[in-house]
Design an enzyme around this catalytic site. Structure first.
Site, PDB file in Angstrom:
ATOM      1  N   TRP A   1       2.073   1.500  -3.469  1.00 13.66           N
ATOM      2  CA  TRP A   1       1.671   2.116  -4.547  1.00 13.66           C
ATOM      3  C   TRP A   1       1.348   2.996  -4.408  1.00 13.66           C
ATOM      4  CZ3 TRP A   1      -3.147   4.555  -4.663  1.00 13.66           C
ATOM      5  CH2 TRP A   1      -4.337   4.336  -5.536  1.00 13.66           C
ATOM      6  N   HIS A   2       0.928   4.335  -3.066  1.00  9.20           N
ATOM      7  CA  HIS A   2       1.362   5.569  -3.320  1.00  9.20           C
ATOM      8  C   HIS A   2       2.502   6.789  -3.939  1.00  9.20           C
ATOM      9  CE1 HIS A   2      -2.152   4.771  -1.070  1.00  9.20           C
ATOM     10  NE2 HIS A   2      -2.151   5.513  -1.285  1.00  9.20           N
ATOM     11  N   GLY A   3       3.775   5.787  -3.677  1.00  6.33           N
ATOM     12  CA  GLY A   3       4.421   6.389  -4.433  1.00  6.33           C
ATOM     13  C   GLY A   3       6.305   6.148  -4.281  1.00  6.33           C
TER      14      GLY A   3
ATOM     15  N   PHE B   1      -0.417  10.421  -7.628  1.00  4.68           N
ATOM     16  CA  PHE B   1      -0.461   8.528  -7.482  1.00  4.68           C
ATOM     17  C   PHE B   1      -0.598   8.442  -8.192  1.00  4.68           C
ATOM     18  CE2 PHE B   1      -1.106  10.906  -2.989  1.00  4.68           C
ATOM     19  CZ  PHE B   1       0.163  10.911  -2.821  1.00  4.68           C
TER      20      PHE B   1
ATOM     21  N   THR C   1       1.103  -0.989   0.111  1.00  6.09           N
ATOM     22  CA  THR C   1      -0.116  -0.198   0.006  1.00  6.09           C
ATOM     23  C   THR C   1       0.948   1.730  -0.326  1.00  6.09           C
ATOM     24  OG1 THR C   1      -1.511  -0.487   1.169  1.00  6.09           O
ATOM     25  CG2 THR C   1      -2.207   1.214   1.443  1.00  6.09           C
TER      26      THR C   1
END
Length: 464
Positions: A319-321, A464, A316
């Site tokens: 995935w955001h960066g 993102f 998680t």
């Protein structure tokens, strides 16, 4: 092109819906596909390769699904080809610059700077494509034979750029047959306008405080101002993303689709576990359905459950960066959720006041980790939040927080009100259509003024 912009609001949107409603129902998917591709093309006109990557991604998913139907003996190979394609594309565009820079700095002492632009919406359409090929492999859904229907599913402009993440089973029937009433159009437009108000009239103004503080420099601010800035960013992020989700849901309703809810008053949560059941719900559902459960979920004992939670929350974060702060953010969330699950979680729910105080502390702290990508600056900021680890609570300007409180107090007060259910319950009690439309027109006029004056910012989740 973003929803909260004058070109979208007064050019694209009226022209698109005029054409969409004018044609027979059987032609609307074609109009929606054309409009969605035009919408994405406008956003990628400076990087046309990103537009063709999007077309390629949709085509790969379509043919992988069809291939599983025609060549069942090769289903697993086709599944992995689709997964590897998406992982490679997402990994290349999102993480290669960071990895190359870090490796070159480690081996040579000089970080090599690559500037690989992230395609708009790739994190979202990648997850939708992955969910489709996995569902077809599992036999949850039959592969879509009609390419127009399938391309509409992946390219539908309301949720293309920043979600909600929609799985194919959620819209399968509406892709083939949907009805649109005047009530759908009216309610959808109302939800769209309200979401735009949250974005333009709340998220943007209160977000300026975070921008002011980062411009000043964390080392120069007082402890009260540091906490104000962290809370301001927390409110900005919520109203920015919640506003976008409402705009997407409203547009979807105007198109005849029921897009899934993405937020359920997350800042009223009493634990971090509950928070992440209420925040970005479609992302949480995606990770649970396609990562956590396949890993075994909580079925194989405590150690395996903790391992699975760690994997999910690190993914998680990633995935955001690309950045150490996102890994740290994901790990902190894992740690808190694991402690709640096997420690004090029940206490927080039995003592609501304690749970709310706990979350009032943790929400701005975790979002601060999320927001600051320089680990050195993150340390400086936390030394201002907790001055007993630093040089004391005061900056060179002792009462800096008073100046900013006078500027931003109205936005804080309205923001605290709108994270609760109260204003939404009051709106639902208004039964006069004329009164509702007066409120909507007032919000629309105010947003138009702010956008005309250039007082608008891109959606935070676009990065993102």
């Amino acid at each position: 092109m973003v929803f909260s912009s004058l070109p979208f609001l007064y050019c694209f949107m009226p022209l698109f819906f005029l054409g969409y409603y004018a044609v027979p129902a059987r032609m609307r998917n074609g109009i929606l596909l054309l409009g969605s591709l035009c919408f994405y093309a406008v956003g990628t006109w400076k990087t046309p390769g990103h537009f063709f990557l999007f077309l390629l991604s949709m085509s790969v998913d379509y043919f992988v699904g069809r291939g599983m139907e025609h060549f069942p003996q090769k289903k697993k190979a086709l599944l992995w080809s689709g997964i590897l394609f998406h992982v490679f594309c997402l990994g290349f565009f999102k993480y290669v610059s960071f990895v190359v820079g870090e490796l070159s700095a480690f081996f040579t002492g000089h970080g090599l700077s690559l500037h690989i632009l992230l395609p708009i919406g790739i994190s979202f359409y990648t997850f939708q494509g992955l969910s489709y090929v996995i569902d077809v492999y599992r036999g949850t859904v039959a592969p879509e034979k009609n390419p127009v229907h399938f391309f509409v599913y992946l390219s539908m402009f309301p949720q293309l750029i920043a979600g909600p993440i929609v799985t194919y089973p959620e819209v399968r029937q509406e892709l083939s047959r949907r009805t649109i009433t005047k009530s759908d159009i009216s309610r959808g437009l109302g939800v769209f306008i309200f979401g735009m108000g949250l974005k333009v009239l709340l998220a943007n103004p209160i977000g300026k405080l975070w921008g002011d503080v980062t411009a000043i420099g964390f080392e120069s601010i007082s402890t009260p101002l540091a906490w104000m800035a962290a809370v301001a960013f927390s409110l900005q992020l919520f109203f920015d993303f919640y506003g976008y989700s409402l705009m997407a849901i409203g547009l979807g309703q105007m198109l005849g689709f029921r897009l899934p809810t993405n937020f359920d008053f997350p800042y009223l949560a009493r634990s971090m576990t509950e928070f992440w059941r209420r925040w970005h719900i479609t992302l949480g559902n995606w990770f649970r359905e396609y990562v956590y459960v396949p890993l075994g979920g909580n079925r194989n004992g405590r150690s395996a459950t903790i391992r699975n939670l760690l994997i999910v929350w690190l993914l998680t974060g990633i995935w955001h960066g690309a950045g150490y702060n996102f890994l740290l953010w994901g790990f902190v969330l894992f740690l808190l959720i694991a402690l709640e699950k096997y420690g004090y979680g029940q206490l927080l729910h039995r003592r609501p006041v304690l749970g709310h105080l706990y979350m009032a502390l943790l929400i701005p702290l975790t979002w601060a980790i999320f927001a600051i990508d320089d680990m050195g600056q993150l340390g400086v900021f936390f030394s201002r939040l907790f001055p007993f680890f630093g040089q004391g609570p005061w900056s060179s300007f002792r009462y800096d927080y008073l100046k900013y409180w006078h500027l931003y107090a109205p936005f804080f007060l309205v923001g605290f009100l709108f994270i609760t259910r109260l204003p939404y319950c009051l709106l639902q009690r208004i039964h006069s259509k004329a009164a509702l439309w007066l409120i909507r027109l007032a919000i629309l006029a105010s947003c138009t003024y702010f956008m005309y004056r250039g007082l608008n910012d891109p959606f935070l989740y676009f990065r993102f």
